[in-house]
Every structure is written in structure tokens, then in C-alpha cells.
Design an enzyme around this catalytic site. Sequence first.
Site, PDB file in Angstrom:
ATOM      1  N   ASP A   1       0.826  -1.200   0.000  1.00 47.06           N
ATOM      2  CA  ASP A   1       0.000   0.000   0.000  1.00 47.06           C
ATOM      3  C   ASP A   1       0.865   1.256   0.000  1.00 47.06           C
ATOM      4  O   ASP A   1       0.529   2.255   0.598  1.00 47.06           O
ATOM      5  CB  ASP A   1      -0.941  -0.021   1.210  1.00 47.06           C
ATOM      6  CG  ASP A   1      -2.159   0.882   1.033  1.00 47.06           C
ATOM      7  OD1 ASP A   1      -2.380   1.351  -0.104  1.00 47.06           O
ATOM      8  OD2 ASP A   1      -2.860   1.121   2.023  1.00 47.06           O
TER       9      ASP A   1
ATOM     10  N   HIS B   1      -3.456  -0.693  12.448  1.00 43.19           N
ATOM     11  CA  HIS B   1      -2.861  -1.958  12.018  1.00 43.19           C
ATOM     12  C   HIS B   1      -1.354  -1.847  11.799  1.00 43.19           C
ATOM     13  O   HIS B   1      -0.794  -0.757  11.745  1.00 43.19           O
ATOM     14  CB  HIS B   1      -3.525  -2.461  10.730  1.00 43.19           C
ATOM     15  CG  HIS B   1      -3.559  -1.446   9.626  1.00 43.19           C
ATOM     16  ND1 HIS B   1      -4.638  -0.626   9.393  1.00 43.19           N
ATOM     17  CD2 HIS B   1      -2.639  -1.103   8.695  1.00 43.19           C
ATOM     18  CE1 HIS B   1      -4.380   0.159   8.365  1.00 43.19           C
ATOM     19  NE2 HIS B   1      -3.175  -0.099   7.922  1.00 43.19           N
TER      20      HIS B   1
ATOM     21  N   ARG C   1      -0.618  12.713  11.185  1.00 39.73           N
ATOM     22  CA  ARG C   1      -1.856  12.278  10.534  1.00 39.73           C
ATOM     23  C   ARG C   1      -2.213  10.896  11.080  1.00 39.73           C
ATOM     24  O   ARG C   1      -1.418   9.958  10.964  1.00 39.73           O
ATOM     25  CB  ARG C   1      -1.654  12.210   9.020  1.00 39.73           C
ATOM     26  CG  ARG C   1      -2.834  11.670   8.236  1.00 39.73           C
ATOM     27  CD  ARG C   1      -2.454  11.567   6.764  1.00 39.73           C
ATOM     28  NE  ARG C   1      -3.510  11.023   5.935  1.00 39.73           N
ATOM     29  CZ  ARG C   1      -3.703   9.719   5.724  1.00 39.73           C
ATOM     30  NH1 ARG C   1      -2.917   8.822   6.295  1.00 39.73           N
ATOM     31  NH2 ARG C   1      -4.685   9.308   4.933  1.00 39.73           N
ATOM     32  N   LEU C   2      -3.382  10.781  11.660  1.00 37.66           N
ATOM     33  CA  LEU C   2      -3.810   9.522  12.272  1.00 37.66           C
ATOM     34  C   LEU C   2      -4.594   8.723  11.242  1.00 37.66           C
ATOM     35  O   LEU C   2      -5.789   8.942  11.030  1.00 37.66           O
ATOM     36  CB  LEU C   2      -4.651   9.804  13.518  1.00 37.66           C
ATOM     37  CG  LEU C   2      -3.927  10.576  14.632  1.00 37.66           C
ATOM     38  CD1 LEU C   2      -4.868  10.852  15.796  1.00 37.66           C
ATOM     39  CD2 LEU C   2      -2.693   9.809  15.115  1.00 37.66           C
ATOM     40  N   ASP C   3      -3.909   7.802  10.600  1.00 28.33           N
ATOM     41  CA  ASP C   3      -4.506   6.994   9.542  1.00 28.33           C
ATOM     42  C   ASP C   3      -5.327   5.858  10.149  1.00 28.33           C
ATOM     43  O   ASP C   3      -4.887   5.192  11.090  1.00 28.33           O
ATOM     44  CB  ASP C   3      -3.406   6.409   8.644  1.00 28.33           C
ATOM     45  CG  ASP C   3      -3.971   5.580   7.517  1.00 28.33           C
ATOM     46  OD1 ASP C   3      -4.518   6.178   6.573  1.00 28.33           O
ATOM     47  OD2 ASP C   3      -3.882   4.340   7.596  1.00 28.33           O
TER      48      ASP C   3
ATOM     49  N   GLU D   1      -7.785  11.342  10.151  1.00 30.57           N
ATOM     50  CA  GLU D   1      -8.186  11.214   8.747  1.00 30.57           C
ATOM     51  C   GLU D   1      -9.413  10.312   8.652  1.00 30.57           C
ATOM     52  O   GLU D   1      -9.387   9.167   9.110  1.00 30.57           O
ATOM     53  CB  GLU D   1      -7.030  10.644   7.923  1.00 30.57           C
ATOM     54  CG  GLU D   1      -7.291  10.593   6.428  1.00 30.57           C
ATOM     55  CD  GLU D   1      -7.829   9.256   5.933  1.00 30.57           C
ATOM     56  OE1 GLU D   1      -8.282   9.192   4.783  1.00 30.57           O
ATOM     57  OE2 GLU D   1      -7.798   8.276   6.704  1.00 30.57           O
TER      58      GLU D   1
ATOM     59  N   ASP E   1      -4.310   9.822  -2.936  1.00 27.94           N
ATOM     60  CA  ASP E   1      -5.528   9.095  -3.263  1.00 27.94           C
ATOM     61  C   ASP E   1      -6.246   9.824  -4.400  1.00 27.94           C
ATOM     62  O   ASP E   1      -5.686  10.692  -5.041  1.00 27.94           O
ATOM     63  CB  ASP E   1      -6.434   8.999  -2.033  1.00 27.94           C
ATOM     64  CG  ASP E   1      -6.084   7.806  -1.156  1.00 27.94           C
ATOM     65  OD1 ASP E   1      -5.390   6.887  -1.638  1.00 27.94           O
ATOM     66  OD2 ASP E   1      -6.499   7.788   0.019  1.00 27.94           O
TER      67      ASP E   1
ATOM     68  N   LYS F   1      -4.723   3.939  -8.315  1.00 29.96           N
ATOM     69  CA  LYS F   1      -4.192   5.131  -7.645  1.00 29.96           C
ATOM     70  C   LYS F   1      -2.859   5.585  -8.242  1.00 29.96           C
ATOM     71  O   LYS F   1      -2.461   6.748  -8.062  1.00 29.96           O
ATOM     72  CB  LYS F   1      -4.018   4.868  -6.147  1.00 29.96           C
ATOM     73  CG  LYS F   1      -5.332   4.688  -5.403  1.00 29.96           C
ATOM     74  CD  LYS F   1      -5.088   4.487  -3.913  1.00 29.96           C
ATOM     75  CE  LYS F   1      -6.400   4.295  -3.170  1.00 29.96           C
ATOM     76  NZ  LYS F   1      -6.177   4.103  -1.713  1.00 29.96           N
TER      77      LYS F   1
END
Length: 519
Positions: free
Chosen positions: A56, A94, A220-222, A263, A326, A424
Site C-alpha cells: 500500500d 494496524h 496524521r492519524l490513519d 483522517e 488518493d 491510484k
Amino acid sequence: MKSERQKMDSRPMLNLYPDSIGGDLEGFCTVLDRAEFFDAFSSVYLLPSIYHSDLDRGFSVIDYDLEEKYKTAEALEKIREKGIYLKLDFVLNHASVQSPQFQDLLEKGKTSKYQDFFIDWNKFWEGCGEMTEDGYILPEKKYLDKMFFRKPGLPLLMVEFADGSRAPYWNTFYQEIRETKDYHTRYLGQMDLNIRSEMVWDFYRETIEKLSGYGAKIIRLDAFAYAPKTPGEKNFLNEPDTWELLEKIRELTTSYDMALLPEIHASYGEKRYEMIAQKGYLTYDFFLPGLIIDAIAKQDGSFLAAWATEQTEKGIDSVTMLGCHDGIPVLDLKGLLPDERIQELIELLVERGGYVKDLHGNKSMYYQVNTTYYNALGKSAAALLLARAIQLFMPGKPQVWYLDLFAGENDYQAVKAAGAGGHKEINRTNLSLEEATKRLGMDVVKKQLRMLRFRNTFPAFGFDAHSSVSSNEKQMNFLWEKDGYLAELKLDFEKCGFRMEGRKENGEEIFSMEELGEC
């Protein structure tokens, strides 16, 4: 405790992967050293392939140590020396299957100290369903009906340990099982962390300290909304659990003076953005990319003006963008733009070469359109300059995707090379130093940098400044005021043009820029 707006400025931020320009961060620093970039940005958002990761393009983190193939440590020091701070990702939900914690679990099974670091599916659902022949509990329908799924099937990965035993673990996002004899290399995926484990919180503390050491002032809190899980809940933005999680993370960052940016994608009508702002956090303005394209295409800024006014009146502190790693969000616009206008926007973006991504395979629910912003605007330099001008005068902190800055076009070859799910890559083209240098000579690039330099250095802007907007559909006016300085943007959608000014209250003009073109 400082508010999030007190921990950062509202000046422009450049967004890129560590290998987006010049092959590595040293190459990027070479471009950052050029005169054209002087005073254009106060911060840089480096996407998470800066860490050790395997899927990813960075969002499946093995560990938060620096990926040195990008010459990262040396380059970060150079960036810090320029007075530029960083925004970095912290993936709360994760970690990679290849993480040392999960690898230890695979090796040692029930004797691993990390067996509760991840979520044992059967322990989680004990008493809430029936055991299947395949060795996992199938939750009762009353539980499944409430759940939010990111992919087809149950969010689990059946794991085989070194001793041959098997157990299911929670896996919300990507997974892949390969036919190999070595259980260590058999799996790829992103395994959900158990936030009820003290070991996970020790891991969170260590990670925050590490990110601070790299120079991060914004985190940034993914995927934060997926982390709290409870049987019988949606397991996406569970309440009040999600807000309790964020508060605990905020407490961990207090001594490091970091701002948190949760986010989340949700439709305007759900008001999630407002809820995040009311809790005192920064929020992403995922509405702006589509609103600007709609306004330019329809020659109508009324919806855009209404959104700008709402942010000002409600004190919503946001990070804004045009493009990003994205696609262009369209799910988010529901409730803000009429449905038929959203559909027309999607059709326009597809007509201009974009790819629609549906919501988790549901063909009846649009999610985003993958395209460069330049393509989305019909490859019009005038439209890109107008869009950038609007972004820079909207409330919030402007975040600039590197490929937008360089007027990049859709990369269909990259999509084809990436195979299934590679849509993407259309907006992630890496630029060589030669190509980046060449593009710095383009008018559309030079003019964007000139506007960015104005936005970065002129005193009228800021989270503590006064801003207002007015519109009569085809024209819009933005005004910022602070400490005796005024910045004004007057734009005309019909003429695809604008005038940007910076002056003192006494009328002395310090900056001006005027553009007319063909949208």
C-alpha cells in the site's frame, strides 16, 4: 494544554512520497534548494514509505524506523535546517504481517508475548456466534448487520503457526496468502492492533517519540476510526470509544507539542468533519477538491462560498488540498452538493480520463475518482491557477500535492503496470531531477510558486486571522485581515480569471497578481 491550532501555522505544506522527486529525499532536497522554492512552504508531508513498509505504498508499516534506501536520515536533517517541519503518518489501526510483533506470533504461537498485541478473532467473538468447520467463529446476523466492512467477506486472516496450529486474527484491510513452505513469508497484509493491550500502548508511546525525533509537528492519524472494536457495534467510528482513543493519543503527544490530524472519509450530511472539529482537532477538507472543479465547470461558486462561510462561522480548522496520493473524493460531497450535480461531476472527471473507485466494491456507491487534478480540470493551466488561488484563500492550511504543483498528467502506463487495484498510480508519477527542473520553467508552475510564496509569507493569513467570502455565483471575493494587513482574491468563473492582492490598511500595495485564461 495548547489547542491544535496553537501547535502549528496555517502556511502551505508540500505533500509527496520520499521518492517522488529525484528518486530519494536527497533528490528532493536538491529541488527544495532551488531559488524557485524559497519561502514557498513552511512544512512537508512525507508519506509513510519513509518507514519500513511492504504494501500500500507505505501504509502497511513494518516498523517506524527510517527506510534508508531513500537516504532519509541525512535528508531530514537538511529539511530541519531549513526551518521546515514535517507532517508524518501514524497508522493506529494496524501493522504489517512482516512486523516483528506478528512475526514473533507466527513463530511462537500461544507462547508469544505478542499474542494479545493483535486481535484473536475467536476470543473477540466468543459467545457471539457459532464455530465453523474452518476454525473461526461466524458472528450471529444481528452482529454482522451492524458492521462496516472494507472488503468482501469477514475481516479475518486464518494464520498458521510454526507448530502447524491455526487461528483467525482480525484483518480489516489488505491480505494476501501465497503458496510457500515458509509461514514467515506466506502472508502479506495489515493486521489490526488490539488497543486493549498495554503492549500496544507502549508501542504507541515509542512511535510518537520516534516521530517527534524525526521533526514531526503534525501527525496524521490513519485509519484511527477502525481501531476501537466491540461486539454489536459498527466497528467504525464507535462512540464514545473513538473519541476516548483520540484523547489518549493526544495526551501522549502533549510533551512533544504535536498537532493531531484524524483522517476520515464520510459524507457531508453525516457531519463527521464538524464533530472532529468540535472535539478540538484539525480536520481534512475533503469537500474542497470536488467543490472547486464543480464551481469552475458550472461557473457557479455558490456552494463553494457556502462551505467557506460555514468553516469560518463554526471555527473549523482544516487542512485543504486539491489532489493527493488518493483520488478526488466524491462520497464526501453527498449532502453538500445535490446528487445530480455530484453525478455530473463524476461523469466529467471520467470524461477527462479519470477512473471511478466504488465504495468497497459496491457499484451503487461512489467513493472517489482517481485522476491528476490537472486532468480533472481539462488540462487547463488557467483553471489550475484559478483552483490554486481558491485553495490558498480558503480557510485552513493548504496542502499541495507535488504532481499538481508540476501540472502532472494521468499516468496510464503506471496504472497498467500496477495491475489489479493499481488505479491510484495514475496520480503518483515519480519525477526525475531533470524532469522536475524542466517543469520549474513552466509558467503554470512558476505562477503557483509565486502565489504560494505570497500565502506563506504575507501577514494577513493565519488561523487567528479574520476571513470572509462573498459570491454572486459567477464571481467570488475572499478577504483576509490581520495586524493591519489585508489579502484579497477577486475571481470570475466566467472569465476563468482572478486578481490577488496584498496590501496594508492604508492602501499601500505589497503584492498583486492578475490572471485571465481559458478554462
